[in-house]
Design an enzyme around this catalytic site. Structure first.
Site, PDB file in Angstrom:
ATOM      1  N   ASP A  12       0.829  -1.212   0.000  1.00  0.00           N
ATOM      2  CA  ASP A  12       0.000   0.000   0.000  1.00  0.00           C
ATOM      3  C   ASP A  12       0.865   1.265   0.000  1.00  0.00           C
ATOM      4  O   ASP A  12       1.842   1.348   0.752  1.00  0.00           O
ATOM      5  CB  ASP A  12      -0.870   0.060   1.270  1.00  0.00           C
ATOM      6  CG  ASP A  12      -1.946  -1.013   1.308  1.00  0.00           C
ATOM      7  OD1 ASP A  12      -2.212  -1.640   0.262  1.00  0.00           O
ATOM      8  OD2 ASP A  12      -2.523  -1.209   2.388  1.00  0.00           O
ATOM      9  N   GLY A  38      -3.448  -5.335   1.280  1.00  0.00           N
ATOM     10  CA  GLY A  38      -4.127  -6.347   0.459  1.00  0.00           C
ATOM     11  C   GLY A  38      -5.086  -7.095   1.373  1.00  0.00           C
ATOM     12  O   GLY A  38      -4.720  -7.458   2.498  1.00  0.00           O
ATOM     13  N   LYS A  39      -6.314  -7.295   0.893  1.00  0.00           N
ATOM     14  CA  LYS A  39      -7.340  -7.881   1.764  1.00  0.00           C
ATOM     15  C   LYS A  39      -6.895  -9.208   2.368  1.00  0.00           C
ATOM     16  O   LYS A  39      -7.034  -9.441   3.569  1.00  0.00           O
ATOM     17  CB  LYS A  39      -8.647  -8.065   0.993  1.00  0.00           C
ATOM     18  CG  LYS A  39      -9.352  -6.762   0.739  1.00  0.00           C
ATOM     19  CD  LYS A  39     -10.727  -6.969   0.157  1.00  0.00           C
ATOM     20  CE  LYS A  39     -11.391  -5.620  -0.045  1.00  0.00           C
ATOM     21  NZ  LYS A  39     -11.611  -4.896   1.212  1.00  0.00           N
ATOM     22  N   GLY A  40      -6.373 -10.101   1.518  1.00  0.00           N
ATOM     23  CA  GLY A  40      -5.995 -11.427   2.012  1.00  0.00           C
ATOM     24  C   GLY A  40      -4.902 -11.355   3.069  1.00  0.00           C
ATOM     25  O   GLY A  40      -5.000 -11.989   4.130  1.00  0.00           O
ATOM     26  N   THR A 209     -21.157  -5.865   8.019  1.00  0.00           N
ATOM     27  CA  THR A 209     -20.457  -4.898   8.867  1.00  0.00           C
ATOM     28  C   THR A 209     -20.941  -3.490   8.520  1.00  0.00           C
ATOM     29  O   THR A 209     -21.211  -3.181   7.358  1.00  0.00           O
ATOM     30  CB  THR A 209     -18.923  -4.994   8.710  1.00  0.00           C
ATOM     31  OG1 THR A 209     -18.564  -4.636   7.379  1.00  0.00           O
ATOM     32  CG2 THR A 209     -18.417  -6.393   9.034  1.00  0.00           C
ATOM     33  N   GLY A 211     -19.422  -0.421   9.772  1.00  0.00           N
ATOM     34  CA  GLY A 211     -18.468   0.599  10.213  1.00  0.00           C
ATOM     35  C   GLY A 211     -18.653   0.911  11.692  1.00  0.00           C
ATOM     36  O   GLY A 211     -18.749   0.002  12.523  1.00  0.00           O
ATOM     37  N   ASP A 241     -10.991  -6.059   6.904  1.00  0.00           N
ATOM     38  CA  ASP A 241     -10.128  -7.242   6.730  1.00  0.00           C
ATOM     39  C   ASP A 241      -9.749  -7.815   8.089  1.00  0.00           C
ATOM     40  O   ASP A 241      -9.767  -9.035   8.297  1.00  0.00           O
ATOM     41  CB  ASP A 241      -8.848  -6.869   5.975  1.00  0.00           C
ATOM     42  CG  ASP A 241      -9.146  -6.210   4.649  1.00  0.00           C
ATOM     43  OD1 ASP A 241     -10.225  -6.474   4.087  1.00  0.00           O
ATOM     44  OD2 ASP A 241      -8.305  -5.426   4.183  1.00  0.00           O
ATOM     45  N   ARG A 274      -5.442   3.274  14.491  1.00  0.00           N
ATOM     46  CA  ARG A 274      -4.018   3.299  14.115  1.00  0.00           C
ATOM     47  C   ARG A 274      -3.891   3.442  12.597  1.00  0.00           C
ATOM     48  O   ARG A 274      -4.730   2.925  11.867  1.00  0.00           O
ATOM     49  CB  ARG A 274      -3.360   1.975  14.513  1.00  0.00           C
ATOM     50  CG  ARG A 274      -3.457   1.739  15.988  1.00  0.00           C
ATOM     51  CD  ARG A 274      -3.097   0.302  16.318  1.00  0.00           C
ATOM     52  NE  ARG A 274      -3.358   0.079  17.727  1.00  0.00           N
ATOM     53  CZ  ARG A 274      -3.354  -1.085  18.318  1.00  0.00           C
ATOM     54  NH1 ARG A 274      -3.082  -2.178  17.642  1.00  0.00           N
ATOM     55  NH2 ARG A 274      -3.606  -1.192  19.600  1.00  0.00           N
TER      56      ARG A 274
HETATM   57  P1  ATP Z   1     -12.618  -1.397   4.959  1.00  0.00           P
HETATM   58  O1  ATP Z   1     -13.074  -1.629   3.544  1.00  0.00           O
HETATM   59  O2  ATP Z   1     -12.296   0.047   5.265  1.00  0.00           O
HETATM   60  O3  ATP Z   1     -11.551  -2.328   5.415  1.00  0.00           O
HETATM   61  P2  ATP Z   1     -15.244  -2.388   5.635  1.00  0.00           P
HETATM   62  O4  ATP Z   1     -16.166  -1.385   5.022  1.00  0.00           O
HETATM   63  O5  ATP Z   1     -15.095  -3.700   4.964  1.00  0.00           O
HETATM   64  O6  ATP Z   1     -13.841  -1.722   5.921  1.00  0.00           O
HETATM   65  P3  ATP Z   1     -16.365  -1.747   8.185  1.00  0.00           P
HETATM   66  O7  ATP Z   1     -17.796  -2.088   8.280  1.00  0.00           O
HETATM   67  O8  ATP Z   1     -16.001  -0.307   7.963  1.00  0.00           O
HETATM   68  O9  ATP Z   1     -15.691  -2.713   7.124  1.00  0.00           O
HETATM   69  O10 ATP Z   1     -15.592  -2.175   9.529  1.00  0.00           O
HETATM   70  C1  ATP Z   1     -15.537  -3.499  10.009  1.00  0.00           C
HETATM   71  C2  ATP Z   1     -15.774  -3.486  11.504  1.00  0.00           C
HETATM   72  O11 ATP Z   1     -14.752  -2.699  12.159  1.00  0.00           O
HETATM   73  C3  ATP Z   1     -17.104  -2.857  11.910  1.00  0.00           C
HETATM   74  O12 ATP Z   1     -18.119  -3.840  11.927  1.00  0.00           O
HETATM   75  C4  ATP Z   1     -16.798  -2.295  13.281  1.00  0.00           C
HETATM   76  O13 ATP Z   1     -16.966  -3.284  14.265  1.00  0.00           O
HETATM   77  C5  ATP Z   1     -15.325  -1.915  13.202  1.00  0.00           C
HETATM   78  N1  ATP Z   1     -15.216  -0.488  12.854  1.00  0.00           N
HETATM   79  C6  ATP Z   1     -15.003   0.038  11.633  1.00  0.00           C
HETATM   80  N2  ATP Z   1     -14.991   1.390  11.662  1.00  0.00           N
HETATM   81  C7  ATP Z   1     -15.201   1.727  12.957  1.00  0.00           C
HETATM   82  C8  ATP Z   1     -15.293   2.976  13.660  1.00  0.00           C
HETATM   83  N3  ATP Z   1     -15.170   4.149  13.023  1.00  0.00           N
HETATM   84  N4  ATP Z   1     -15.520   2.935  14.995  1.00  0.00           N
HETATM   85  C9  ATP Z   1     -15.642   1.766  15.648  1.00  0.00           C
HETATM   86  N5  ATP Z   1     -15.573   0.555  15.042  1.00  0.00           N
HETATM   87  C10 ATP Z   1     -15.353   0.532  13.725  1.00  0.00           C
END
Ligand code: ATP
Length: 292
Positions: A12, A38-40, A209, A211, A241, A274
């Protein structure tokens, strides 16, 4: 308790900006950083470091400096890399990531060697067949995802990035994990509740999920909301991931899907605080402490 992750690895390049530029717009970045992703690879690191499982990774890297850095990151996290191929004729995958001040991102991926993982050799198939849980994402050729799904004892699919799924894949999916955008894209439903209902009707178990709003689990016809911890996000790259890797590891350890989702959610909430993707992965002890 073993997990095999079949997926992508990318080096990245992350640019920090005040605001992610729109089409035709130029913005200045305040920093540039290169880190493993990378996702994996993020999922494998998540499963090994936060989930505490015995993890092997099936992937293709270039025979280049980026590939060396990715391999070092995986082995450093305790991921077994005997089924990682090195290709002389393709560069390692890479991603250009823009992160805004609000922690949100936009990502462009160059598949490179990931696109060459169009089959699984004997050793790679053995790594898939031997695992309690196999986790795959869609940053690798679909034909390989389907092959892994057929061989897996228990198959968790993170259907990301958004791609239509072939009909012959659906019956092999034990747990489908998607974010809300992917849930809508897969079903064509504008309404999230509608998308959840439609997906829950197609797979044995579903996790969506959301966010900062946590996740929704549908298993055995029961729908459970798993809230996330309120935190200040600095970089959401790889949160999903990390979530998937930890979820797969906890399923391999014998947890039920709701408990595994709580672990994934706690790990995701720690990861967003982080910078970086794989580098942001919390330890098993940190996730366990967050859950008490
Ligand atoms: P990305 O593509 O950025 O890796 P994603 O869209 O596949 O993420 P998200 O739903 O954003 O996945 O996040 C996965 C999990 O991480 C969420 O279900 C939640 O538990 C946690 N998480 C993500 N963002 C936050 C946040 N801003 N505050 C608290 N928990 C979060």
């Amino acid at each position: 308790m073993s997990v095999t992750v079949v997926g992508s690895a990318n080096l990245d390049t992350t640019l920090r900006v005040v605001r992610i530029p729109g089409p035709g717009e130029t913005v200045m970045a305040s920093s540039i950083a290169r880190s493993p992703g990378g996702k994996g690879a993020n999922q494998a690191v998540g499963a090994a470091r936060s989930g505490g499982a015995d993890v092997r990774f099936v992937a293709a890297l270039g025979r280049d400096a980026d590939g060396d850095a990715l391999l070092a990151s995986l082995t450093g996290a305790g991921v077994g890399t005997d089924a990682v191929r090195r290709l002389a004729d393709a560069p390692s995958g890479s991603a250009l990531i823009t992160v805004g001040d609000d922690g949100e991102n936009s990502i462009v991926v160059v598949a490179g060697a990931n696109a060459a993982l169009t089959d699984l050799d004997e050793n790679e198939l053995a790594a898939v067949a031997a695992a309690d849980v196999v986790l795959a994402c869609l940053e690798i050729p679909m034909v390989t995802v389907v092959r892994a799904a057929r061989e897996a004892a228990r198959f968790v699919l993170n259907a990301a990035p958004s791609t239509p799924l072939p009909e012959d894949l659906w019956p092999h999916v034990d747990v489908l994990v998607v974010n809300e955008h992917e849930a809508r894209d897969l079903t064509g439903a504008a309404d999230l509740a509608d998308a959840v209902d439609r997906l829950a009707g197609r797979v044995r178990a579903l996790v969506v999920t959301l966010g900062a709003r946590g996740a929704v689990v549908v298993s055995d016809g029961v729908r459970t909301s798993v809230p996330s911890t309120p935190v200040t996000a600095v970089d959401t790259t790889g949160a999903g991931d990390c979530f998937c890797g930890v979820l797969a590891a906890r399923l391999a350890a014998g947890d039920d899907l709701v408990t595994a989702t709580r672990w994934g959610s706690a790990a995701g909430a720690l990861a967003v605080q982080r910078p970086g993707a794989a580098d942001a992965t919390p330890t098993h002890a940190e996730v366990a402490a967050a859950l008490t």
